[in-house]
Enzyme design. Structure first.
Site, short mmCIF file in Angstrom:
data_model
loop_
_atom_site.label_atom_id
_atom_site.label_comp_id
_atom_site.label_asym_id
_atom_site.label_seq_id
_atom_site.Cartn_x
_atom_site.Cartn_y
_atom_site.Cartn_z
N ASP A 139 -6.60 -21.08 -42.46
CA ASP A 139 -5.62 -22.21 -42.12
C ASP A 139 -4.51 -21.56 -41.50
O ASP A 139 -3.84 -20.63 -41.87
CB ASP A 139 -5.54 -23.15 -43.17
CG ASP A 139 -4.85 -24.54 -42.50
OD1 ASP A 139 -5.08 -24.68 -41.55
OD2 ASP A 139 -4.10 -25.14 -43.57
N HIS A 146 5.60 -28.79 -36.31
CA HIS A 146 5.15 -28.90 -37.83
C HIS A 146 6.25 -27.74 -38.35
O HIS A 146 6.91 -27.76 -39.29
CB HIS A 146 3.96 -28.71 -38.00
CG HIS A 146 3.45 -28.50 -39.61
ND1 HIS A 146 3.76 -29.65 -40.30
CD2 HIS A 146 2.98 -27.25 -40.49
CE1 HIS A 146 3.37 -29.23 -41.77
NE2 HIS A 146 2.95 -27.81 -41.51
N GLU A 211 -2.91 -33.08 -44.83
CA GLU A 211 -2.30 -32.79 -43.52
C GLU A 211 -3.58 -32.96 -42.27
O GLU A 211 -4.51 -32.54 -42.80
CB GLU A 211 -2.29 -31.03 -43.53
CG GLU A 211 -1.02 -30.74 -44.47
CD GLU A 211 -0.68 -29.37 -44.54
OE1 GLU A 211 -1.47 -28.53 -44.19
OE2 GLU A 211 0.66 -28.73 -44.93
N GLU A 213 -5.10 -32.27 -39.50
CA GLU A 213 -5.54 -30.99 -38.60
C GLU A 213 -6.99 -30.74 -37.65
O GLU A 213 -7.63 -31.85 -38.03
CB GLU A 213 -5.82 -29.46 -39.55
CG GLU A 213 -4.51 -29.57 -40.53
CD GLU A 213 -4.25 -27.95 -41.41
OE1 GLU A 213 -5.13 -27.10 -40.88
OE2 GLU A 213 -3.47 -28.23 -42.11
N ASP A 245 -6.22 -31.11 -45.00
CA ASP A 245 -5.90 -29.94 -45.90
C ASP A 245 -4.92 -30.50 -46.83
O ASP A 245 -3.67 -30.51 -46.72
CB ASP A 245 -4.95 -28.98 -44.92
CG ASP A 245 -4.65 -27.97 -45.74
OD1 ASP A 245 -5.21 -27.60 -47.06
OD2 ASP A 245 -3.66 -26.95 -45.38
N ARG A 249 2.56 -30.60 -53.03
CA ARG A 249 4.12 -30.10 -52.26
C ARG A 249 4.83 -29.61 -53.33
O ARG A 249 5.51 -28.45 -53.11
CB ARG A 249 4.69 -31.28 -51.54
CG ARG A 249 4.24 -31.63 -50.17
CD ARG A 249 3.56 -30.70 -49.31
NE ARG A 249 3.08 -31.25 -47.95
CZ ARG A 249 2.44 -30.48 -47.21
NH1 ARG A 249 2.42 -29.04 -47.24
NH2 ARG A 249 1.91 -30.91 -45.95
N GLN A 252 3.30 -26.33 -54.25
CA GLN A 252 3.54 -25.16 -53.17
C GLN A 252 4.87 -24.80 -53.26
O GLN A 252 5.16 -23.61 -52.81
CB GLN A 252 3.28 -25.96 -51.83
CG GLN A 252 3.27 -25.16 -50.40
CD GLN A 252 2.86 -25.95 -49.34
OE1 GLN A 252 2.93 -27.08 -49.38
NE2 GLN A 252 2.96 -25.36 -48.19
N LYS A 265 -3.20 -25.81 -52.36
CA LYS A 265 -4.03 -26.12 -51.18
C LYS A 265 -5.43 -26.03 -51.45
O LYS A 265 -6.30 -26.36 -50.93
CB LYS A 265 -3.70 -25.00 -50.13
CG LYS A 265 -2.44 -25.00 -49.54
CD LYS A 265 -2.19 -26.30 -48.61
CE LYS A 265 -0.82 -26.01 -47.75
NZ LYS A 265 -0.62 -27.03 -46.75
N THR A 269 -10.26 -29.63 -49.56
CA THR A 269 -10.02 -29.70 -48.08
C THR A 269 -11.05 -30.38 -47.61
O THR A 269 -12.29 -30.00 -47.58
CB THR A 269 -9.98 -28.28 -47.31
OG1 THR A 269 -8.99 -27.31 -48.04
CG2 THR A 269 -9.66 -28.31 -45.79
N GLU A 386 6.77 -34.25 -43.49
CA GLU A 386 7.53 -34.39 -42.61
C GLU A 386 7.80 -35.89 -42.20
O GLU A 386 8.92 -36.38 -41.90
CB GLU A 386 6.74 -33.92 -41.27
CG GLU A 386 6.61 -32.52 -41.19
CD GLU A 386 5.75 -31.96 -40.11
OE1 GLU A 386 6.33 -32.13 -38.89
OE2 GLU A 386 4.35 -31.84 -40.31
MN MN Z 1 -2.66 -26.95 -43.80
#
Ligand code: MN
Length: 439
Positions: A139, A146, A211, A213, A245, A249, A252, A265, A269, A386
């Site tokens: 990834d 971002h 996420e 992607e 993804d 948080r 993380q 993560k 996925t 975000e």
């Molecule tokens: Mn990602």
């Protein structure tokens, strides 16, 4: 731009649903995927056309693929697309051209195809499988918006690290937990800490995120120790999919230093089931993002005129959310953001070339993902981290519910498509997943 006959906007299919305006899978698309014809049956390879799937095993058995290279014909009997991807871009292109002839209105090949019983199966009658046996998953972090947004939350004075404009940043993800659209995702347990210095507790993540992607499946590949020059990079790209993804948080934030993402993560996925080939995307190529005049020059191995002129893909992306309460009330999903893949700082070709630049071998079926696709505008931020600025500015759903992060029962749906004047619109279908409670 020279376009092959499969992209002719005038082409129509004898499969009526493929000709409807706005269809994701007109005859100009022809993405590859894998499906289980019935529960308990092995997966088969197929091609999406309108609301149907052309069964490549049935096509092969009926002799409709005769004359193609032996390894391409063999690959159509496999349980995943990995053997087809191993035949490289040329193998994939030759099969797509044949399928176009089989599905076009008129012509001898189409007449033979229409006479084969069981050649088509309805998409809504089957369960999709992962497109490929994914050996490795990487990834990236290719959206500068971002990277800037996330960086400014954690390092307000220094949002973008000095390496960002020189090197496509990435991390090695986990292939075993990549699942196909529709599969549920359980809220993960993990270590979380209320303060940066700890101490942590162990429990369900309270800051679950998605996420948005775009992913690329590898075709061909390189031998260990042999790099892939930028000019050859796209010969090793089978096609693109949508990727969610999923990210915890709070896990993380506690675990990511100093080696990067790990358990935050790799619990799931999700990928969309249909691999849209580079051939089908050809009408929608766009220049790579133009760098600011103040940006540093890119090292020579990561730049050439072709990449600058047409290294990007013009893909419109959307994130939709449907809460459990909305589902119970019969209310539809609501769009919470939209994105544009043209704004990425690095192209897929640059990411691939950089990945192999140290001699790391990429293999057919490997998955590369772009990183969260975010734009400069607030409504184009590709994850809740975000969009809600770490939960401090929650979004409000039409029924009054608010979200800083995902709640149990939330369903996240990613959509993507390409359109421009003079070309037939093509779509990626959906990348869908529902968050289930921990435990
Ligand atoms: Mn990602």
């Amino acid at each position: 731009m020279t376009l092959d006959a499969t992209l002719d906007p005038a082409l129509r299919s004898w499969v009526d649903s493929a000709n409807l305006p706005g269809a994701d899978f007109p005859i100009q698309n022809l993405p590859f995927g894998c499906f289980h014809p019935a529960d308990g049956q092995l997966a088969r390879c197929g091609v999406a056309i309108g609301t149907q799937i052309l069964d490549l095993l049935e096509a092969r058995e009926a002799g409709l693929l005769d004359g193609l290279r032996a390894e391409v014909v063999d690959a159509c009997g496999a349980e995943s697309l990995t053997p087809l991807f191993a035949t490289g871009r040329s193998g994939i292109s030759s099969l797509r051209q044949r399928v176009s002839a089989l599905l076009a209105s008129g012509g001898d090949a189409a007449a033979r195809a229409r006479a084969v019983p069981g050649l088509l199966v309805a998409q809504d009658a089957v369960r999709m499988a992962l497109p490929a046996v994914i050996g490795d998953y990487t990834d990236f972090y290719a959206s500068i918006d971002h990277a800037t947004n996330v960086g400014s939350m954690f390092r307000p004075d220094n949002p973008l690290l000095p390496n960002y404009k020189h090197v496509p940043i990435g991390y090695h993800g986990r292939a075993s937990s990549v699942i196909v659209s529709g599969g549920p995702v359980k809220r993960p347990m993990g270590q979380v800490a209320a303060k940066p210095e700890g101490p942590p507790t162990f429990g369900p993540s309270a800051r679950m995120d998605y996420e948005l992607e775009v992913g690329a499946f590898i075709a061909g590949g390189n031998a260990l120790g042999h790099a892939i020059p930028l000019a050859e990079a796209e010969r090793h790209l089978a096609g693109l999919v949508l990727v969610n993804d999923w990210s915890a948080r709070d896990v993380q934030a506690w675990e990511y230093q100093p080696l990067g993402p790990f358990l935050a993560k790799n619990f799931a996925t999700t990928v969309s089931p249909w691999v849209v080939t580079l051939d089908a995307l050809e009408p929608f190529r766009v220049p790579a993002r133009e760098r600011d005049a103040s940006d540093p020059p890119v090292l020579p191995y990561l730049t050439d005129a072709r990449n600058e002129r047409a290294g990007g893909f013009g893909i419109t992306l959307e994130v939709w959310l449907r809460s459990a309460q909305m589902r119970e009330a019969g209310e539809p999903a609501v769009r919470i953001s939209h994105g544009d893949f043209t704004g990425m700082y690095w192209t897929m070709a640059q990411m691939l070339t950089h990945h192999a630049s140290n001699g790391c071998n990429l293999r057919p079926g490997d998955l590369l993902a772009s990183g969260t696709v975010s734009g400069a505008a607030k409504d184009s931020r590709g994850c809740l981290l975000e969009l809600t600025w770490r939960g401090s500015e929650p979004i409000t759903l039409p029924n009054g519910e608010t979200r800083g992060f995902l709640a149990d029962g939330d369903e996240v749906i990613l959509r993507g498509w390409c359109e421009r004047p003079g070309a037939v619109r093509i779509g990626f279908g959906e990348c869908r997943g529902q968050l289930l409670p921990a435990g």
